[in-house]
Design a protein around this motif. Structure first.
Motif, mmCIF file in Angstrom:
data_model
loop_
_atom_site.group_PDB
_atom_site.id
_atom_site.type_symbol
_atom_site.label_atom_id
_atom_site.label_comp_id
_atom_site.label_asym_id
_atom_site.label_seq_id
_atom_site.Cartn_x
_atom_site.Cartn_y
_atom_site.Cartn_z
ATOM 1 N N THR A 41 -0.091 0.680 -0.824
ATOM 2 C CA THR A 41 1.307 0.958 -0.537
ATOM 3 C C THR A 41 1.520 2.468 -0.406
ATOM 4 O O THR A 41 0.567 3.227 -0.258
ATOM 5 C CB THR A 41 2.196 0.324 -1.634
ATOM 6 O OG1 THR A 41 3.557 0.406 -1.242
ATOM 7 C CG2 THR A 41 2.020 0.989 -2.990
ATOM 8 N N ASP A 42 2.809 2.895 -0.406
ATOM 9 C CA ASP A 42 3.077 4.333 -0.273
ATOM 10 C C ASP A 42 4.084 4.784 -1.323
ATOM 11 O O ASP A 42 4.662 3.973 -2.039
ATOM 12 C CB ASP A 42 3.541 4.666 1.155
ATOM 13 C CG ASP A 42 4.821 3.964 1.546
ATOM 14 O OD1 ASP A 42 5.855 4.195 0.894
ATOM 15 O OD2 ASP A 42 4.789 3.173 2.515
ATOM 16 N N ARG A 43 4.295 6.104 -1.381
ATOM 17 C CA ARG A 43 5.138 6.654 -2.450
ATOM 18 C C ARG A 43 6.596 6.231 -2.326
ATOM 19 O O ARG A 43 7.302 6.097 -3.314
ATOM 20 C CB ARG A 43 5.045 8.181 -2.438
ATOM 21 C CG ARG A 43 3.685 8.632 -2.902
ATOM 22 C CD ARG A 43 3.546 10.122 -2.844
ATOM 23 N NE ARG A 43 2.143 10.457 -3.081
ATOM 24 C CZ ARG A 43 1.655 11.663 -3.024
ATOM 25 N NH1 ARG A 43 2.449 12.675 -2.727
ATOM 26 N NH2 ARG A 43 0.383 11.878 -3.255
ATOM 27 N N GLY A 100 6.025 -0.906 4.835
ATOM 28 C CA GLY A 100 6.282 -1.027 6.259
ATOM 29 C C GLY A 100 4.968 -1.083 7.022
ATOM 30 O O GLY A 100 3.887 -1.295 6.446
ATOM 31 N N GLY A 101 5.055 -0.857 8.323
ATOM 32 C CA GLY A 101 3.872 -0.933 9.166
ATOM 33 C C GLY A 101 2.782 0.036 8.724
ATOM 34 O O GLY A 101 1.589 -0.265 8.848
ATOM 35 N N SER A 102 3.185 1.178 8.190
ATOM 36 C CA SER A 102 2.173 2.172 7.788
ATOM 37 C C SER A 102 1.280 1.604 6.685
ATOM 38 O O SER A 102 0.048 1.675 6.770
ATOM 39 C CB SER A 102 2.851 3.464 7.320
ATOM 40 O OG SER A 102 3.578 4.045 8.371
ATOM 41 N N SER A 103 1.903 1.045 5.643
ATOM 42 C CA SER A 103 1.104 0.508 4.531
ATOM 43 C C SER A 103 0.328 -0.735 4.965
ATOM 44 O O SER A 103 -0.822 -0.935 4.549
ATOM 45 C CB SER A 103 2.004 0.177 3.343
ATOM 46 O OG SER A 103 2.449 1.370 2.734
ATOM 47 N N PRO A 140 5.717 -7.381 3.741
ATOM 48 C CA PRO A 140 6.453 -6.339 4.482
ATOM 49 C C PRO A 140 7.795 -6.001 3.819
ATOM 50 O O PRO A 140 8.467 -6.891 3.296
ATOM 51 C CB PRO A 140 6.682 -6.968 5.867
ATOM 52 C CG PRO A 140 6.458 -8.421 5.709
ATOM 53 C CD PRO A 140 5.599 -8.637 4.500
ATOM 54 N N THR A 141 8.143 -4.725 3.851
ATOM 55 C CA THR A 141 9.416 -4.273 3.268
ATOM 56 C C THR A 141 10.318 -3.636 4.318
ATOM 57 O O THR A 141 11.385 -3.130 3.985
ATOM 58 C CB THR A 141 9.166 -3.247 2.136
ATOM 59 O OG1 THR A 141 8.535 -2.095 2.713
ATOM 60 C CG2 THR A 141 8.298 -3.826 1.037
ATOM 61 N N THR A 142 9.869 -3.588 5.562
ATOM 62 C CA THR A 142 10.747 -3.178 6.671
ATOM 63 C C THR A 142 10.788 -4.361 7.645
ATOM 64 O O THR A 142 9.863 -5.166 7.682
ATOM 65 C CB THR A 142 10.228 -1.931 7.433
ATOM 66 O OG1 THR A 142 8.969 -2.239 8.051
ATOM 67 C CG2 THR A 142 10.059 -0.740 6.522
HETATM 68 N N1 LIG Z 1 0.105 -3.371 13.549
HETATM 69 C C1 LIG Z 1 1.139 -3.560 14.312
HETATM 70 O O1 LIG Z 1 1.292 -4.648 14.904
HETATM 71 C C2 LIG Z 1 2.161 -2.460 14.480
HETATM 72 C C3 LIG Z 1 3.245 -2.654 15.350
HETATM 73 C C4 LIG Z 1 4.187 -1.612 15.468
HETATM 74 C C5 LIG Z 1 4.052 -0.436 14.720
HETATM 75 N N2 LIG Z 1 2.980 -0.255 13.908
HETATM 76 C C6 LIG Z 1 2.806 0.981 13.095
HETATM 77 O O2 LIG Z 1 3.653 0.900 11.936
HETATM 78 C C7 LIG Z 1 3.989 2.229 11.504
HETATM 79 C C8 LIG Z 1 5.487 2.351 11.268
HETATM 80 O O3 LIG Z 1 5.893 1.418 10.276
HETATM 81 P P1 LIG Z 1 7.411 1.296 9.799
HETATM 82 O O4 LIG Z 1 8.289 1.619 10.939
HETATM 83 O O5 LIG Z 1 7.560 -0.018 9.126
HETATM 84 O O6 LIG Z 1 7.616 2.494 8.755
HETATM 85 P P2 LIG Z 1 6.719 3.031 7.543
HETATM 86 O O7 LIG Z 1 5.820 1.978 7.030
HETATM 87 O O8 LIG Z 1 6.100 4.311 7.969
HETATM 88 O O9 LIG Z 1 7.837 3.322 6.433
HETATM 89 C C9 LIG Z 1 8.777 4.365 6.623
HETATM 90 C C10 LIG Z 1 9.325 4.832 5.275
HETATM 91 O O10 LIG Z 1 10.183 3.847 4.725
HETATM 92 C C11 LIG Z 1 9.869 3.613 3.372
HETATM 93 N N3 LIG Z 1 10.220 2.225 3.064
HETATM 94 C C12 LIG Z 1 9.663 1.112 3.612
HETATM 95 N N4 LIG Z 1 10.283 0.012 3.150
HETATM 96 C C13 LIG Z 1 11.244 0.433 2.301
HETATM 97 C C14 LIG Z 1 12.235 -0.239 1.513
HETATM 98 N N5 LIG Z 1 12.364 -1.565 1.563
HETATM 99 N N6 LIG Z 1 13.056 0.493 0.744
HETATM 100 C C15 LIG Z 1 12.969 1.839 0.737
HETATM 101 N N7 LIG Z 1 12.063 2.550 1.467
HETATM 102 C C16 LIG Z 1 11.208 1.848 2.240
HETATM 103 C C17 LIG Z 1 8.398 3.912 3.250
HETATM 104 O O11 LIG Z 1 8.078 4.271 1.936
HETATM 105 C C18 LIG Z 1 8.232 5.070 4.216
HETATM 106 O O12 LIG Z 1 8.501 6.287 3.569
HETATM 107 C C19 LIG Z 1 3.475 3.170 12.576
HETATM 108 O O13 LIG Z 1 2.260 3.752 12.138
HETATM 109 C C20 LIG Z 1 3.236 2.258 13.784
HETATM 110 O O14 LIG Z 1 2.255 2.779 14.655
HETATM 111 C C21 LIG Z 1 2.061 -1.258 13.774
#
Ligand SMILES: NC(=O)c1ccc[n+]([C@@H]2O[C@H](COP(=O)([O-])OP(=O)(O)OC[C@H]3O[C@@H](n4cnc5c(N)ncnc54)[C@H](O)[C@@H]3O)[C@@H](O)[C@H]2O)c1
Ligand SMILES: [Fe+2]
Length: 391
Positions: A41-43, A100-103, A140-142
């Motif tokens: 996960t992330d910070r 989210g997608g990053s983690s 997933p949390t996003t």
């Molecule tokens: N594998 C795939 O199919 C796919 C598809 C599209 C994008 N991606 C990738 O996903 C990444 C982007 O992911 P993202 O947009 O979900 O953002 P992210 O995972 O980067 O999260 C963004 C921020 O939101 C915070 N956060 C996440 N959920 C939270 C919650 N419920 N409450 C409070 N804070 C929260 C995180 O800690 C982080 O600081 C990119 O690297 C992109 O390239 C992957």
């Protein structure tokens, strides 16, 4: 138009959807044959209190639990290497990806490298086949990336300023726990950015060269759900129904893109993120309607169907309906504050040749309904920069 050619679909993993689904996480870990969990996960997730909730559920069920909470937004190959070393030291376990997608993307790479020798930078799609990774359970949390639906991660190669598509079918999440309550604390701007990502997954899935009737079915419903519920979730983050519908929409969009692939909106956005650090959804929103306008001659019937999904009723002539989609998407991203002028994202005229090169080299660009020439892509980006200067 709907494709009639033959196709094969491999069903993805099990889904546990609904409020309170997090309580079923220990059972999900057990179902992949493990009694230990390595959480990736992330910070931000730790700061939001979600990591504590996840850990409490796992340890409460008697599962030995390790944590790697160092994933950064747009994770880099170095982070995957470090996480894999930590997972290897923890030993055999299910990798529980929380965030989210990053983690989620980082967790797939970590699960793969924990049991395979080598470094993340070498693990591009074209790389040598590797053995199966540790089993992944996704939380997933996003409501955006739909990354829980596939075994691939988009990882940044910081040295080369480009994205590496790292992954393997074995690290596609075997179980996904979709609990909308976990998305309630996501701030409005991040909700808008991640929701725009899901909308683009839906729209690009409907026009990509890789689409088929199954991806089209997922994508249409995804566009309907995200278009309807995203503004409500942005306005009131505590609206549980909006959060749930959005999480479902994002998941369906992920199922669609996992079959169909993406297109030029993502090709340019990946380049923007690699060069300026712009968050994924913000980069997509900044170029979305321009790319749709570029694609319009090749995708008129498909965009006319999107107009129906977005509730632009009353427009019956396909050409007008399709053009209406471009205008409606532009108005939608503006309303969400997700149509940022490129200079505000740090894009300069000098960057354009590099952005064009990176976008053209991205695999998703080849899946776009209309293949852009370098000159067309240059005109698209300089047009957006000129529009921003005019104000
Ligand atoms: N594998 C795939 O199919 C796919 C598809 C599209 C994008 N991606 C990738 O996903 C990444 C982007 O992911 P993202 O947009 O979900 O953002 P992210 O995972 O980067 O999260 C963004 C921020 O939101 C915070 N956060 C996440 N959920 C939270 C919650 N419920 N409450 C409070 N804070 C929260 C995180 O800690 C982080 O600081 C990119 O690297 C992109 O390239 C992957
Ligand atoms: Fe995306």
């Amino acid at each position: 138009m709907i494709s009639t050619s033959s196709f094969t679909i491999t069903p993805p993993g099990r889904i546990e959807f609904g409020r309170g689904a997090l309580d079923r996480l220990p059972e999900a870990v057990a179902s992949v044959g493990r009694s230990r969990a390595f959480v990736v996960t992330d910070r931000g997730i730790a700061a939001a209190g979600i990591l504590d909730r996840v850990r409490a559920v796992l340890t409460g069920a008697g599962l030995d639990t390790g944590v790697f909470a160092e994933v950064e937004p747009n994770p880099s190959v170095a982070t995957i290497d470090e996480g894999a070393a930590r997972a290897r030291a923890f030993g055999d376990a299910a990798v529980v990806a929380v965030g989210g997608g990053s983690s989620l993307d980082a967790a797939k790479g970590i699960a793969l490298l924990a049991v395979n020798a080598g470094a993340a930078a070498a693990l591009d799609l074209a790389a040598e086949p590797v053995g199966p990774g540790l089993p992944v359970v996704a939380v997933p949390t996003t409501a955006g990336t739909g990354a829980e639906t596939n075994g691939f991660g988009v990882i940044e190669d910081t040295g080369r300023h480009c994205k590496v598509y790292l992954g393997h079918a074995s690290v596609a999440p075997r179980v996904s726990v979709l609990d909308p309550d976990l998305t309630v604390g996501l701030p409005a701007r991040a909700t808008a950015a991640t929701g725009v990502d899901a909308l683009v997954h839906g729209i690009e899935s409907l026009t990509s060269r890789g689409r088929n009737p199954v991806s089209e079915a997922y994508a249409h419903h995804a566009v309907r759900l995200v278009h309807h519920w995203l503004p409500r979730a942005v306005e009131d983050g505590a609206d549980r129904e909006a959060r749930a519908q959005l999480l479902l929409g994002s998941h369906l969009a992920g199922l669609a893109l996992s079959i169909s692939g993406l297109g030029l909106v993502h090709g340019i956005a990946h380049a923007l993120t690699a060069h300026t650090g712009t968050p994924h959804g913000v980069a997509l929103g900044a170029v979305l309607d321009r790319v749709l306008a570029f694609n319009l001659p090749a995708s008129t019937p498909e965009y006319a169907q999107v107009a129906v999904d977005m509730g632009c009723l009353g427009v019956v002539e396909p050409g007008a309906a399709a053009a209406g989609t471009v205008a409606a998407v532009r108005e939608f991203t503006e309303r969400l504050g997700m149509r940022e002028p490129l200079p505000d994202l740090g894009v300069t005229d000098e960057m354009v040749p590099d952005l064009v090169r990176t976008a053209l080299a991205d695999a998703v660009t080849r899946n776009n309904p209309r293949t852009p020439t370098p000159e067309e892509l240059t005109a698209l980006l300089t047009g957006l920069l000129a529009e921003a200067r005019r104000g």
